[in-house]
Every structure is written in structure tokens, then in C-alpha cells.
Write a protein that holds these residues in place. Structure first.
Motif, PDB file in Angstrom:
ATOM      1  N   ILE A 151     -32.467 -29.145  -9.902  1.00 51.03           N
ATOM      2  CA  ILE A 151     -33.303 -28.173 -10.610  1.00 51.03           C
ATOM      3  C   ILE A 151     -32.752 -26.760 -10.460  1.00 51.03           C
ATOM      4  O   ILE A 151     -32.608 -26.024 -11.448  1.00 51.03           O
ATOM      5  N   LEU A 152     -32.424 -26.369  -9.228  1.00 53.15           N
ATOM      6  CA  LEU A 152     -31.968 -24.988  -9.011  1.00 53.15           C
ATOM      7  C   LEU A 152     -30.523 -24.781  -9.446  1.00 53.15           C
ATOM      8  O   LEU A 152     -30.151 -23.654  -9.804  1.00 53.15           O
ATOM      9  N   GLU A 153     -29.703 -25.840  -9.449  1.00 57.76           N
ATOM     10  CA  GLU A 153     -28.336 -25.693  -9.948  1.00 57.76           C
ATOM     11  C   GLU A 153     -28.310 -25.430 -11.450  1.00 57.76           C
ATOM     12  O   GLU A 153     -27.285 -24.979 -11.978  1.00 57.76           O
ATOM     13  N   ALA A 154     -29.429 -25.670 -12.122  1.00 53.06           N
ATOM     14  CA  ALA A 154     -29.496 -25.380 -13.558  1.00 53.06           C
ATOM     15  C   ALA A 154     -29.376 -23.892 -13.834  1.00 53.06           C
ATOM     16  O   ALA A 154     -29.077 -23.496 -14.972  1.00 53.06           O
ATOM     17  N   VAL A 155     -29.593 -23.057 -12.796  1.00 52.86           N
ATOM     18  CA  VAL A 155     -29.489 -21.605 -12.995  1.00 52.86           C
ATOM     19  C   VAL A 155     -28.462 -20.959 -12.073  1.00 52.86           C
ATOM     20  O   VAL A 155     -28.427 -19.739 -11.931  1.00 52.86           O
ATOM     21  N   GLY A 156     -27.587 -21.765 -11.445  1.00 48.96           N
ATOM     22  CA  GLY A 156     -26.536 -21.162 -10.632  1.00 48.96           C
ATOM     23  C   GLY A 156     -26.213 -21.924  -9.367  1.00 48.96           C
ATOM     24  O   GLY A 156     -26.455 -23.129  -9.248  1.00 48.96           O
ATOM     25  N   LEU A 157     -25.682 -21.195  -8.398  1.00 50.83           N
ATOM     26  CA  LEU A 157     -25.241 -21.738  -7.112  1.00 50.83           C
ATOM     27  C   LEU A 157     -26.432 -22.094  -6.233  1.00 50.83           C
ATOM     28  O   LEU A 157     -27.435 -21.371  -6.205  1.00 50.83           O
ATOM     29  N   VAL A 158     -26.315 -23.206  -5.486  1.00 49.33           N
ATOM     30  CA  VAL A 158     -27.349 -23.625  -4.544  1.00 49.33           C
ATOM     31  C   VAL A 158     -26.723 -23.804  -3.167  1.00 49.33           C
ATOM     32  O   VAL A 158     -25.668 -24.428  -3.031  1.00 49.33           O
ATOM     33  N   GLU A 159     -27.366 -23.247  -2.145  1.00 58.08           N
ATOM     34  CA  GLU A 159     -26.932 -23.431  -0.768  1.00 58.08           C
ATOM     35  C   GLU A 159     -28.143 -23.812   0.088  1.00 58.08           C
ATOM     36  O   GLU A 159     -29.163 -23.126   0.067  1.00 58.08           O
ATOM     37  N   TRP A 160     -28.027 -24.917   0.837  1.00 57.47           N
ATOM     38  CA  TRP A 160     -29.080 -25.332   1.759  1.00 57.47           C
ATOM     39  C   TRP A 160     -28.874 -24.675   3.113  1.00 57.47           C
ATOM     40  O   TRP A 160     -27.735 -24.522   3.572  1.00 57.47           O
ATOM     41  N   VAL A 161     -29.962 -24.257   3.748  1.00 54.35           N
ATOM     42  CA  VAL A 161     -29.894 -23.686   5.094  1.00 54.35           C
ATOM     43  C   VAL A 161     -30.629 -24.612   6.056  1.00 54.35           C
ATOM     44  O   VAL A 161     -31.496 -25.394   5.656  1.00 54.35           O
ATOM     45  N   GLY A 162     -30.262 -24.514   7.334  1.00 52.83           N
ATOM     46  CA  GLY A 162     -30.762 -25.458   8.318  1.00 52.83           C
ATOM     47  C   GLY A 162     -32.049 -25.060   8.999  1.00 52.83           C
ATOM     48  O   GLY A 162     -32.663 -25.870   9.707  1.00 52.83           O
ATOM     49  N   ALA A 163     -32.478 -23.816   8.842  1.00 49.56           N
ATOM     50  CA  ALA A 163     -33.706 -23.350   9.488  1.00 49.56           C
ATOM     51  C   ALA A 163     -34.437 -22.419   8.526  1.00 49.56           C
ATOM     52  O   ALA A 163     -33.807 -21.675   7.761  1.00 49.56           O
ATOM     53  N   GLU A 164     -35.761 -22.452   8.590  1.00 43.12           N
ATOM     54  CA  GLU A 164     -36.540 -21.627   7.665  1.00 43.12           C
ATOM     55  C   GLU A 164     -36.246 -20.144   7.844  1.00 43.12           C
ATOM     56  O   GLU A 164     -36.180 -19.395   6.868  1.00 43.12           O
ATOM     57  N   ILE A 165     -36.016 -19.722   9.083  1.00 41.45           N
ATOM     58  CA  ILE A 165     -35.741 -18.312   9.346  1.00 41.45           C
ATOM     59  C   ILE A 165     -34.479 -17.846   8.618  1.00 41.45           C
ATOM     60  O   ILE A 165     -34.330 -16.657   8.304  1.00 41.45           O
ATOM     61  N   ASP A 166     -33.570 -18.784   8.329  1.00 41.08           N
ATOM     62  CA  ASP A 166     -32.342 -18.424   7.624  1.00 41.08           C
ATOM     63  C   ASP A 166     -32.611 -17.905   6.212  1.00 41.08           C
ATOM     64  O   ASP A 166     -31.770 -17.210   5.632  1.00 41.08           O
ATOM     65  N   LEU A 167     -33.785 -18.239   5.661  1.00 43.99           N
ATOM     66  CA  LEU A 167     -34.115 -17.737   4.327  1.00 43.99           C
ATOM     67  C   LEU A 167     -34.261 -16.223   4.317  1.00 43.99           C
ATOM     68  O   LEU A 167     -34.045 -15.579   3.286  1.00 43.99           O
ATOM     69  N   ASP A 168     -34.617 -15.641   5.464  1.00 45.24           N
ATOM     70  CA  ASP A 168     -34.674 -14.176   5.530  1.00 45.24           C
ATOM     71  C   ASP A 168     -33.282 -13.583   5.349  1.00 45.24           C
ATOM     72  O   ASP A 168     -33.116 -12.543   4.702  1.00 45.24           O
ATOM     73  N   ALA A 169     -32.280 -14.253   5.926  1.00 43.38           N
ATOM     74  CA  ALA A 169     -30.897 -13.798   5.734  1.00 43.38           C
ATOM     75  C   ALA A 169     -30.465 -13.987   4.284  1.00 43.38           C
ATOM     76  O   ALA A 169     -29.741 -13.150   3.722  1.00 43.38           O
ATOM     77  N   VAL A 170     -30.906 -15.090   3.661  1.00 42.86           N
ATOM     78  CA  VAL A 170     -30.605 -15.322   2.246  1.00 42.86           C
ATOM     79  C   VAL A 170     -31.199 -14.192   1.400  1.00 42.86           C
ATOM     80  O   VAL A 170     -30.552 -13.686   0.473  1.00 42.86           O
ATOM     81  N   ILE A 171     -32.423 -13.786   1.732  1.00 39.27           N
ATOM     82  CA  ILE A 171     -33.050 -12.673   1.018  1.00 39.27           C
ATOM     83  C   ILE A 171     -32.180 -11.424   1.130  1.00 39.27           C
ATOM     84  O   ILE A 171     -31.938 -10.724   0.138  1.00 39.27           O
ATOM     85  N   ALA A 172     -31.693 -11.148   2.342  1.00 39.93           N
ATOM     86  CA  ALA A 172     -30.905  -9.936   2.567  1.00 39.93           C
ATOM     87  C   ALA A 172     -29.565  -9.979   1.848  1.00 39.93           C
ATOM     88  O   ALA A 172     -29.071  -8.944   1.383  1.00 39.93           O
ATOM     89  N   VAL A 173     -28.965 -11.174   1.750  1.00 32.27           N
ATOM     90  CA  VAL A 173     -27.644 -11.287   1.126  1.00 32.27           C
ATOM     91  C   VAL A 173     -27.745 -11.411  -0.388  1.00 32.27           C
ATOM     92  O   VAL A 173     -27.174 -10.605  -1.129  1.00 32.27           O
ATOM     93  N   SER A 174     -28.470 -12.420  -0.867  1.00 33.49           N
ATOM     94  CA  SER A 174     -28.468 -12.696  -2.315  1.00 33.49           C
ATOM     95  C   SER A 174     -29.790 -12.405  -3.004  1.00 33.49           C
ATOM     96  O   SER A 174     -29.798 -12.040  -4.183  1.00 33.49           O
ATOM     97  N   GLY A 175     -30.911 -12.560  -2.296  1.00 27.18           N
ATOM     98  CA  GLY A 175     -32.191 -12.295  -2.939  1.00 27.18           C
ATOM     99  C   GLY A 175     -32.314 -10.851  -3.369  1.00 27.18           C
ATOM    100  O   GLY A 175     -32.625 -10.532  -4.528  1.00 27.18           O
ATOM    101  N   SER A 176     -32.059  -9.942  -2.460  1.00 22.57           N
ATOM    102  CA  SER A 176     -32.083  -8.509  -2.759  1.00 22.57           C
ATOM    103  C   SER A 176     -30.721  -7.995  -3.212  1.00 22.57           C
ATOM    104  O   SER A 176     -30.627  -6.894  -3.767  1.00 22.57           O
ATOM    105  N   GLY A 177     -29.687  -8.776  -2.993  1.00 24.08           N
ATOM    106  CA  GLY A 177     -28.312  -8.337  -3.223  1.00 24.08           C
ATOM    107  C   GLY A 177     -27.996  -7.762  -4.589  1.00 24.08           C
ATOM    108  O   GLY A 177     -27.253  -6.779  -4.689  1.00 24.08           O
ATOM    109  N   PRO A 178     -28.528  -8.344  -5.694  1.00 25.35           N
ATOM    110  CA  PRO A 178     -28.191  -7.760  -6.999  1.00 25.35           C
ATOM    111  C   PRO A 178     -28.501  -6.265  -7.085  1.00 25.35           C
ATOM    112  O   PRO A 178     -27.742  -5.498  -7.687  1.00 25.35           O
ATOM    113  N   ALA A 179     -29.606  -5.851  -6.455  1.00 26.05           N
ATOM    114  CA  ALA A 179     -29.968  -4.428  -6.510  1.00 26.05           C
ATOM    115  C   ALA A 179     -28.940  -3.559  -5.798  1.00 26.05           C
ATOM    116  O   ALA A 179     -28.707  -2.407  -6.202  1.00 26.05           O
ATOM    117  N   TYR A 180     -28.303  -4.103  -4.743  1.00 23.30           N
ATOM    118  CA  TYR A 180     -27.275  -3.313  -4.043  1.00 23.30           C
ATOM    119  C   TYR A 180     -26.132  -2.990  -5.013  1.00 23.30           C
ATOM    120  O   TYR A 180     -25.635  -1.860  -5.077  1.00 23.30           O
TER     121      TYR A 180
END
Length: 273
Positions: A151-180
């Protein structure tokens, strides 16, 4: 792989981008539903293809294999609690794309036995160039993980993380990243004007340069450090610019900004939990 019945709860921009990506990849419209209280949002989904739409969330999830929660974080609790009776015992996979809503919160609203995938997409998903981090609870099956990836590959790259806390790092890198990158382009365009270029010319040059740099990074086997070195001729203009960035503490600025994003993600989880 089988073709799960997917129900979108919320039909805003991100839901529309995923639906559009699925349809473009050949996913059958008859296996997609969308529910939203706003007819305008449903009409936009309907323009993408013959997807079943309506305003009744419970009707949308009836018999669905995958439920994608695409509502605003502020109303997630209310929406989930209303859906809980319909999902009880169904075994359906729930995918949440809401920032700041933890697994514990979702299970508190939906029930402890609910298999859940949290994901953090980003806005380039709207043009099929997204980057999404995903985390699954232990009771998510391999088949359900495959469905989430599809489902998510239909709109681009998908990466699985091993811990829920890692999603905060995903936010910092790619979630908010376009604005940088938009901010960096904005600064380049503004100074391009000061240097004598008209705004349209400076804008086109900055946009194409950003696109070209991204494609070089994606399509080369070497890392970005080496790519930067290859562009930076000793004693040349690029070296002068890079040395200015380094002297101004660009790396520290980026680090502090990303940490601020991580800190805010944790704060949001506390506020909305």
C-alpha cells in the motif's frame, strides 16, 4: 499476493495520494473504500476512479482486511472508539498515518488485540515520491506486513523500523525533511535575486539543481560524502561555499533542528495520548 479490501477512514490529501498511487499501480478500485464526513473530499477520491465512498465509517470497515486511519490526530481517539465495536474480533490490520499517536493510545481506543502498523509518510507522497517509515506490533502477520508495504510503496519508498521510538527519527529525517529542503531552496532563490537574477530564473535553477542532486544521490552507488567531494574542486567556487557553510556551523544547525523535531514528536505523543 492476494488483494485485500482496503478501507480509508478520512479522505484528505494523504489518503487521496495513496488511493491514486494504488490505482495507478493497477490495484482494483473495487477493493478500495473511503469514508469522510466531507462530500468535497469524497468527490476528490471519486475523481481518481470508481472507488466506493460514503460518510459512514462503520459501513466502510465492514469486511475490510486493512483499515487506514487517515484522520487528524486531534480526533483520532473519537474516531477509533466509535470504530472499536465494528473491528472487535475481525483480525483486520489497522494502519495509522497520524503523527504523535502511539500504539498504546491506539490499542486503548481500539482494543488490545488489534494488529497495528504505525507509519510516517511525507508530503512528496502526493506526487508519488514519498518516503515512509513503518513499525508493526508483534501480532501483525507477515502477510499483513506485506500488505502494508504494498500500500505505501504505491506512493514511494518504504522502510521498516524495529522500534516504535524510531518513528520519531523518521519524522526528523523524512517526515519533516521536505520543509528543510524547501527552506534551503527559498534561501537560494532569495539570494539569487540579490545577485541579479530575476525570481523566475533563480527559482527554476534552484528547483532543477535540487532535483538533479537528489537523482544523483539516488542513482549512484557512492554515498553523498563522495558526491559532494566530486563537485568540490580544490580552490574553486564550491569549496569556498562549503567552507562558509562549515564555518557557520551548518551541521550543528541541522542537528539541532532535527532534535527539535524529535522532541516535538515526543511532546505530541504525551499531549494526544
Amino acid at each position: 499476493m492476494d488483494t485485500p479490501l482496503i478501507a480509508f477512514i478520512g479522505a484528505g490529501n494523504m489518503a487521496a495520494s495513496i488511493v491514486g498511487g494504488l490505482l495507478e499501480s493497477g490495484y482494483p478500485a473495487g477493493r478500495i473504500r473511503a469514508a469522510d464526513p466531507f462530500e468535497q473530499s469524497l468527490a476528490r477520491i471519486g475523481e481518481l476512479g470508481p472507488v466506493a465512498t460514503g460518510t459512514d465509517n462503520n459501513a466502510a470497515v465492514d469486511g475490510a482486511d486493512v483499515i487506514i486511519l487517515a484522520v487528524k490526530p486531534q480526533i483520532m481517539g473519537e474516531v477509533c472508539q466509535a470504530l472499536a465495536p465494528a473491528l472487535a474480533g475481525s483480525g483486520a490490520l489497522v494502519i495509522s498515518i497520524a503523527a504523535g499517536i502511539t500504539i498504546d493510545s491506539l490499542r486503548g481506543w481500539l482494543g488490545q488485540a488489534t494488529p497495528i502498523v504505525r507509519c510516517m509518510p511525507n508530503t512528496p507522497a502526493l506526487v508519488g515520491c514519498g518516503a515512509t517509515g513503518l513499525y508493526a506490533t508483534d501480532d501483525v502477520s507477515e502477510q499483513q506486513r506485506a500488505h502494508a508495504t504494498q500500500i505505501l510503496e504505491a506512493v514511494g519508498l518504504v522502510e521498516w523500523v524495529g522500534a516504535e521510538i524510531d518513528l520519531d527519527a523518521v519524522i526528523a529525517v523524512s517526515g519533516s525533511g521536505p520543509a528543510y529542503f524547501f527552506l534551503f531552496m527559498e534561501a537560494m532563490i532569495e539570494h539569487g535575486e540579490r545577485l541579479g537574477l530575476d525570481r523566475d530564473t533563480a527559482t527554476r535553477l534552484a528547483q532543477q539543481t535540487a532535483l538533479g542532486a537528489a537523482r544523483m544521490a539516488l542513482e549512484n552507488d557512492v554515498d553523498v560524502v563522495e558526491l559532494r567531494r566530486r563537485v568540490t574542486s580544490p580552490g574553486g567556487t564550491t569549496q569556498a561555499a562549503i567552507e562558509s557553510f562549515e564555518a557557520a556551523g551548518l551541521r550543528r544547525i541541522v542537528q539541532d533542528a532535527m532534535q527539535a523535531a524529535v522532541d516535538r514528536a515526543a511532546e505530541m505523543a504525551r499531549e494526544m495520548g
